[in-house]
Enzyme design. Structure first.
Site, PDB file in Angstrom:
ATOM      1  N   MET A 114      41.525  84.770  91.245  1.00  0.00           N
ATOM      2  CA  MET A 114      42.733  84.012  90.940  1.00  0.00           C
ATOM      3  C   MET A 114      42.553  82.540  91.332  1.00  0.00           C
ATOM      4  O   MET A 114      43.524  81.790  91.431  1.00  0.00           O
ATOM      5  CB  MET A 114      43.937  84.613  91.661  1.00  0.00           C
ATOM      6  CG  MET A 114      44.195  86.066  91.243  1.00  0.00           C
ATOM      7  SD  MET A 114      45.897  86.576  91.429  1.00  0.00           S
ATOM      8  CE  MET A 114      46.116  86.413  93.186  1.00  0.00           C
ATOM      9  N   LEU A 152      39.225  78.899  95.209  1.00  0.00           N
ATOM     10  CA  LEU A 152      38.049  79.652  95.660  1.00  0.00           C
ATOM     11  C   LEU A 152      37.610  79.272  97.063  1.00  0.00           C
ATOM     12  O   LEU A 152      37.783  78.135  97.501  1.00  0.00           O
ATOM     13  CB  LEU A 152      36.901  79.418  94.679  1.00  0.00           C
ATOM     14  CG  LEU A 152      37.226  79.788  93.229  1.00  0.00           C
ATOM     15  CD1 LEU A 152      36.069  79.392  92.311  1.00  0.00           C
ATOM     16  CD2 LEU A 152      37.541  81.274  93.095  1.00  0.00           C
ATOM     17  N   HIS A 183      34.733  84.266  97.705  1.00  0.00           N
ATOM     18  CA  HIS A 183      34.503  84.318  96.257  1.00  0.00           C
ATOM     19  C   HIS A 183      33.057  83.922  95.929  1.00  0.00           C
ATOM     20  O   HIS A 183      32.408  84.555  95.090  1.00  0.00           O
ATOM     21  CB  HIS A 183      35.434  83.337  95.542  1.00  0.00           C
ATOM     22  CG  HIS A 183      36.905  83.632  95.670  1.00  0.00           C
ATOM     23  ND1 HIS A 183      37.766  82.820  96.340  1.00  0.00           N
ATOM     24  CD2 HIS A 183      37.659  84.662  95.205  1.00  0.00           C
ATOM     25  CE1 HIS A 183      39.001  83.302  96.275  1.00  0.00           C
ATOM     26  NE2 HIS A 183      38.969  84.439  95.606  1.00  0.00           N
ATOM     27  N   GLN A 199      50.824  90.966  88.198  1.00  0.00           N
ATOM     28  CA  GLN A 199      50.601  91.641  89.476  1.00  0.00           C
ATOM     29  C   GLN A 199      51.487  91.080  90.589  1.00  0.00           C
ATOM     30  O   GLN A 199      51.390  91.495  91.733  1.00  0.00           O
ATOM     31  CB  GLN A 199      49.119  91.607  89.866  1.00  0.00           C
ATOM     32  CG  GLN A 199      48.587  90.256  90.287  1.00  0.00           C
ATOM     33  CD  GLN A 199      47.080  90.271  90.431  1.00  0.00           C
ATOM     34  OE1 GLN A 199      46.350  90.413  89.454  1.00  0.00           O
ATOM     35  NE2 GLN A 199      46.585  90.153  91.646  1.00  0.00           N
ATOM     36  N   LYS A 224      37.409  92.990 100.907  1.00  0.00           N
ATOM     37  CA  LYS A 224      38.666  92.484 101.465  1.00  0.00           C
ATOM     38  C   LYS A 224      39.881  93.224 100.884  1.00  0.00           C
ATOM     39  O   LYS A 224      40.846  93.511 101.576  1.00  0.00           O
ATOM     40  CB  LYS A 224      38.761  90.986 101.168  1.00  0.00           C
ATOM     41  CG  LYS A 224      40.133  90.380 101.170  1.00  0.00           C
ATOM     42  CD  LYS A 224      40.538  89.961 102.542  1.00  0.00           C
ATOM     43  CE  LYS A 224      41.994  89.539 102.661  1.00  0.00           C
ATOM     44  NZ  LYS A 224      42.617  88.971 101.503  1.00  0.00           N
ATOM     45  N   ASP A 225      39.798  93.501  99.569  1.00  0.00           N
ATOM     46  CA  ASP A 225      40.877  94.232  98.887  1.00  0.00           C
ATOM     47  C   ASP A 225      40.381  95.655  98.625  1.00  0.00           C
ATOM     48  O   ASP A 225      40.076  96.029  97.493  1.00  0.00           O
ATOM     49  CB  ASP A 225      41.250  93.509  97.597  1.00  0.00           C
ATOM     50  CG  ASP A 225      41.749  92.103  97.860  1.00  0.00           C
ATOM     51  OD1 ASP A 225      42.932  91.950  98.172  1.00  0.00           O
ATOM     52  OD2 ASP A 225      40.933  91.151  97.803  1.00  0.00           O
ATOM     53  N   GLN A 279      42.297  97.942  96.207  1.00  0.00           N
ATOM     54  CA  GLN A 279      42.140  97.416  94.849  1.00  0.00           C
ATOM     55  C   GLN A 279      40.790  97.833  94.278  1.00  0.00           C
ATOM     56  O   GLN A 279      40.696  98.283  93.131  1.00  0.00           O
ATOM     57  CB  GLN A 279      42.253  95.895  94.875  1.00  0.00           C
ATOM     58  CG  GLN A 279      41.828  95.218  93.592  1.00  0.00           C
ATOM     59  CD  GLN A 279      42.050  93.720  93.639  1.00  0.00           C
ATOM     60  OE1 GLN A 279      43.168  93.264  93.495  1.00  0.00           O
ATOM     61  NE2 GLN A 279      40.993  92.957  93.856  1.00  0.00           N
ATOM     62  N   SER A 334      42.757  82.983  99.857  1.00  0.00           N
ATOM     63  CA  SER A 334      43.424  81.794  99.296  1.00  0.00           C
ATOM     64  C   SER A 334      44.770  81.602  99.972  1.00  0.00           C
ATOM     65  O   SER A 334      45.239  80.483 100.132  1.00  0.00           O
ATOM     66  CB  SER A 334      43.620  81.967  97.797  1.00  0.00           C
ATOM     67  OG  SER A 334      42.399  82.339  97.177  1.00  0.00           O
TER      68      SER A 334
END
Ligand code: AMP
Length: 289
Positions: free
Chosen positions: A30, A33, A37, A64, A156-157, A160, A193
């Site tokens: 998203m 950065l 990333h 989302q 990190k996610d 997800q 972020s």
């Protein structure tokens, strides 16, 4: 480095690469950065080799975000993102506009979504009920547009990544998923972020997430084979989070790392995840126990 805005143009380019046998590595983001990333871009490059193509998408996906969330103030800095991608040896940035990615959505003429019905139910899915539907939908769309051989996501996610891995398997996307480790600041805060929202004092208190993970790890390590009950560890984490005045625990969960099934007894090799509001900023982190 090329910048592509239109999904149609991106897809045509991807089809050409496919026809000429070039491998494509893809990092969806998203934007805004950071080193986390960038580490995914390097993983993508290693996977596709010097003759392969690395594509980074930069798109703040509206589907989302819940209406109450931070879509409109999500940080953006395309000039800096472009610089970081270029330094990392990215070949193409795909940065579509909302109107092109979800054509007709404003007029009620967009009605197809991808829903994973199991792994996305708890944790982030419980706190943010429409979140994963937006994630799986946009990632499926991005896969169809970029046609990657390899897609790289961050640990990190964690949830997800598990949800997307399941989607890739269930819907037969012809690609390989790679999950790369979480990059952290010196004091252990996971790069995000959203860290930019934190004031100086909140920034200090934000280490309570990694401190919680480390405390659980050391408590479980010391407990030996039998581990410790999840209810007790949840109480301890809540206690630790409460010592940071700006912090409010949203959830903490202990589970097995693949199926994400909650466990009652936490042992070495298990996994934990937590979400904490620090001021108004919602942060997440996770780690192996
Ligand atoms: P985002 O831009 O936050 O949607 O994240 C895009 C991708 O970068 C996702 O796969 C994230 O899991 C990954 N990512 C975000 N933060 C980190 C981090 N600190 N370390 C590694 N990967 C990350």
């Amino acid at each position: 480095m090329k910048i592509v805005r239109s999904p149609g143009a991106m897809q045509r380019l991807a089809m050409e690469w496919r026809r000429s046998g070039r491998r494509v590595g893809f990092v969806p983001t998203m934007g805004f950065l950071h080193e986390g990333h960038v580490s995914l871009m390097h993983v993508a490059r290693r996977r596709v080799g010097p003759n392969g193509i690395v594509v980074v998408s930069i798109y703040v996906n509206p589907t989302q975000f819940a209406p109450t969330e931070d879509l409109s103030r999500y940080p953006r800095d395309f000039a800096r993102d472009r610089e970081l991608c270029s330094e990392a040896g990215v070949d193409v940035i795909f940065a579509p506009l909302d109107g092109d990615m979800y054509a007709g959505r404003e007029q009620g003429l967009y009605s197809t979504y991808v829903v994973e019905e199991q792994l996305g139910q708890g944790m982030e899915g419980a706190s943010r009920p429409t979140h994963f539907r937006g994630v799986t939908t946009v990632v499926a769309k991005l896969f169809n547009v970029v046609l990657p051989d390899v897609a790289v996501f961050g640990a990190k996610d964690w949830q997800q990544a598990a949800v997307i891995r399941r989607m890739v398997k269930d819907l037969n996307f012809p690609l390989r998923m790679v999950v790369a480790p979480t990059r952290r600041e010196k004091d252990g805060l996971a790069m995000s972020s959203r860290n930019t929202y934190l004031g100086p004092d909140e920034r200090k208190q934000a280490t309570v997430l990694i401190r919680s993970i480390r405390q659980v790890r050391s408590r479980v390590g010391a407990a030996g084979k039998g581990g410790l009950p999840a209810v007790d560890l949840k109480r301890e984490v809540a206690g630790l989070v409460a010592t940071a005045p700006a912090a409010r625990l949203d959830y903490v969960e202990f589970f097995d790392p693949e199926a994400l099934r909650p466990v009652e007894q936490v042992r070495k090799g298990g996994h934990m995840a937590l979400a904490v509001f620090v001021g108004k900023t919602r942060l997440i982190d996770n780690g192996r126990i």
